[in-house]
Design a protein around this motif. Structure first.
Motif, mmCIF file in Angstrom:
data_model
loop_
_atom_site.group_PDB
_atom_site.id
_atom_site.type_symbol
_atom_site.label_atom_id
_atom_site.label_comp_id
_atom_site.label_asym_id
_atom_site.label_seq_id
_atom_site.Cartn_x
_atom_site.Cartn_y
_atom_site.Cartn_z
ATOM 1 N N ASN B 196 0.821 -1.218 0.000
ATOM 2 C CA ASN B 196 0.000 0.000 0.000
ATOM 3 C C ASN B 196 0.852 1.264 0.000
ATOM 4 O O ASN B 196 0.568 2.213 -0.718
ATOM 5 N N ILE B 197 1.920 1.253 0.813
ATOM 6 C CA ILE B 197 2.763 2.435 0.933
ATOM 7 C C ILE B 197 3.430 2.778 -0.395
ATOM 8 O O ILE B 197 3.526 3.931 -0.787
ATOM 9 N N VAL B 198 3.885 1.731 -1.097
ATOM 10 C CA VAL B 198 4.631 1.943 -2.341
ATOM 11 C C VAL B 198 3.750 2.671 -3.361
ATOM 12 O O VAL B 198 4.134 3.691 -3.931
ATOM 13 N N ILE B 199 2.542 2.114 -3.579
ATOM 14 C CA ILE B 199 1.682 2.682 -4.605
ATOM 15 C C ILE B 199 1.019 3.958 -4.101
ATOM 16 O O ILE B 199 0.852 4.920 -4.843
ATOM 17 N N GLY B 200 0.689 3.985 -2.805
ATOM 18 C CA GLY B 200 0.111 5.199 -2.233
ATOM 19 C C GLY B 200 1.073 6.368 -2.283
ATOM 20 O O GLY B 200 0.659 7.525 -2.340
ATOM 21 N N GLY B 201 2.370 6.066 -2.283
ATOM 22 C CA GLY B 201 3.377 7.126 -2.347
ATOM 23 C C GLY B 201 3.257 7.956 -3.612
ATOM 24 O O GLY B 201 3.669 9.116 -3.641
ATOM 25 N N ALA B 202 2.676 7.368 -4.665
ATOM 26 C CA ALA B 202 2.507 8.109 -5.910
ATOM 27 C C ALA B 202 1.651 9.349 -5.695
ATOM 28 O O ALA B 202 1.908 10.401 -6.285
#
Lengths: 70, 360
Positions: B196-202
């Motif tokens: 979640n963090i990786v893609i939410g970082g976008a």
């Protein structure tokens, strides 16, 4: 309208909210006005589109008869 | 009106807590029952705690203006303002100050709107996590539906106004960012995958790109590099936080990497992402927005960040517990400085360029 006697705390909070919304709306109006002034004064001078295309290239005038070319 | 609000609020809050206890899975349900005895019908201390709860609602019947400001996550907004401003100022096209101010303001407002939408959707999670319990919706000062209304209204205003003030592409990018954060991240990925963090970082990485597009009207390599810098920085930043905030995420049932894959794996992930981050940062320093000063600062920052990540990777939980997660906390604090200095030096380089020095 309210069944409750006026309560100082509630009124203080409600006033802060109304004041905040009021100020935010006034700031928004001022900003839109400022944006309008900037957009109008900064925009390219507008004139009738009779001698230039939108790209600024000269409009092609009807070609001269082919026989007249050197 | 005031009477209606007062009557509704406890009911609405109870409903949220009830929904939480019945649908939140065994872990979350257990946590709620354990920590909120007033909501557990089998708990012997029910009556006493219930009174405490009602009293706390009576003390907070009307939200002040500040509560609505809190709904917009002002701390996240400050980072958005800064990165969007840098993206706008380092662009090769200069905007009129009023237009530039409007652009940054509406980008920030759009970020605030997505924050409000996130608070509406995540009220049940926020209620469980200690860090977020005092937010306006979980604490009962603002109803969840009101947060939704504020979020939707501000989304519309910010997108339309940004498009009018600058250009359609900037407005469209802002709309996409809000959609990405509120729907893709909050509603979909946050509760379903440890990535979640990786893609939410976008979502957090878009503001400098929107600032750049607001100025130039198009996306270019430099805008993508600024996006990539924040995008790659977000995972190590948040996973370091998750390492020393473990119990909270676990209790809320958010699938953080620490919970799903273990803490050893999280430490390895932090190192990998930090290694991947370094070339992105160096590339940005070598691009048109960089220069010798930027490159020097970039090399120093990334070397220090890599050392920090390496230290985290080398440690195990016993060592971390022994010194109270000192290395992880230091890495987390430095990650904030890292991002701030990166964007500050882009700005410095742009300022130097106007003096004829700086830049490549």
């Amino acid at each position: 309208m309210s069944n409750f006697p006026p309560e100082h705390e509630i009124h203080r909070r409600r006033f802060s909210r109304n004041l905040g919304v009021g100020l935010a709306l006034m700031a928004f109006v001022a900003l839109v006005f400022a944006l309008t002034v900037v957009k109008v004064t900064q925009g390219d001078m507008m004139h009738a589109n009779d001698h230039e295309s939108i790209t600024g290239a000269p409009v092609i005038v009807p070609a001269a008869p082919s026989g007249s070319a050197p | 009106m005031a009477g209606g609000r007062q009557d509704r609020q406890p009911a609405a809050c109870r409903e949220l807590i009830r929904r939480h206890a019945t649908t939140g899975g065994p872990d979350r349900g257990a946590f709620v029952a354990h920590n909120r005895p007033s909501e557990d019908p089998t708990d012997p201390s029910e009556g006493k705690a219930d009174m405490t709860d009602i009293r706390s609602f009576e003390n907070t019947p009307e939200a002040g203006f500040g509560d609505y400001v809190q709904l917009l996550k002002p701390r996240v907004m400050s980072l958005v303002v800064f990165t969007a401003l840098v993206g706008l100022l380092v662009a090769p096209v200069s905007l009129h100050p009023v237009v530039a101010f409007s652009a940054v303001l509406f980008i920030a407002l759009g970020a605030g709107a997505s924050g409000a939408l996130n608070m509406w959707w995540d009220a049940d999670i926020d209620r469980v996590m200690r860090r977020t319990q005092s937010r306006p919706v979980p604490s009962g000062r603002i109803e969840a539906g009101e947060a939704l209304a504020v979020g939707l209204a501000l989304s519309g205003i910010s997108v339309v106004m940004l498009a009018l003030a600058t250009n359609i592409l900037a407005g469209a990018l802002l709309a996409f960012t809000i959609f990405f954060y509120a729907v893709v991240y909050s509603m979909w990925l946050k509760r379903s995958t440890p990535q979640n963090i990786v893609i939410g970082g976008a979502a957090g990485a878009f503001p400098p790109m929107i600032g750049w597009v607001a100025a130039t009207g198009s996306v270019s390599l430099e805008a993508v590099l600024m996006f990539a810098l924040i995008f790659m920085w977000t995972p190590p930043h948040f996973w370091a936080l998750a390492l020393f905030m473990k119990s909270d995420y676990e209790a809320a049932g958010v699938p953080m990497l620490t919970v799903t894959h273990g803490r050893k794996s999280t430490r390895r992930h932090i190192l990998i992402y930090t290694i991947l981050l370094a070339p992105v940062a160096v590339w940005a320093a070598l691009s048109q927005i960089g220069g010798p000063v930027t490159l020097a600062v970039t090399l120093a920052l990334n070397a220090w960040f890599l050392i920090g990540a390496f230290r985290i990777w080398k440690r195990d939980e016993v060592q971390a517990e022994a010194d109270g997660y000192a290395t992880e906390k230091a890495f987390f604090r430095f990650s904030l400085i890292y991002l701030f200095l990166h964007f500050a030096v882009f700005l410095l380089e742009a300022a130097l360029k106007t003096q004829g020095i700086g830049g490549w």
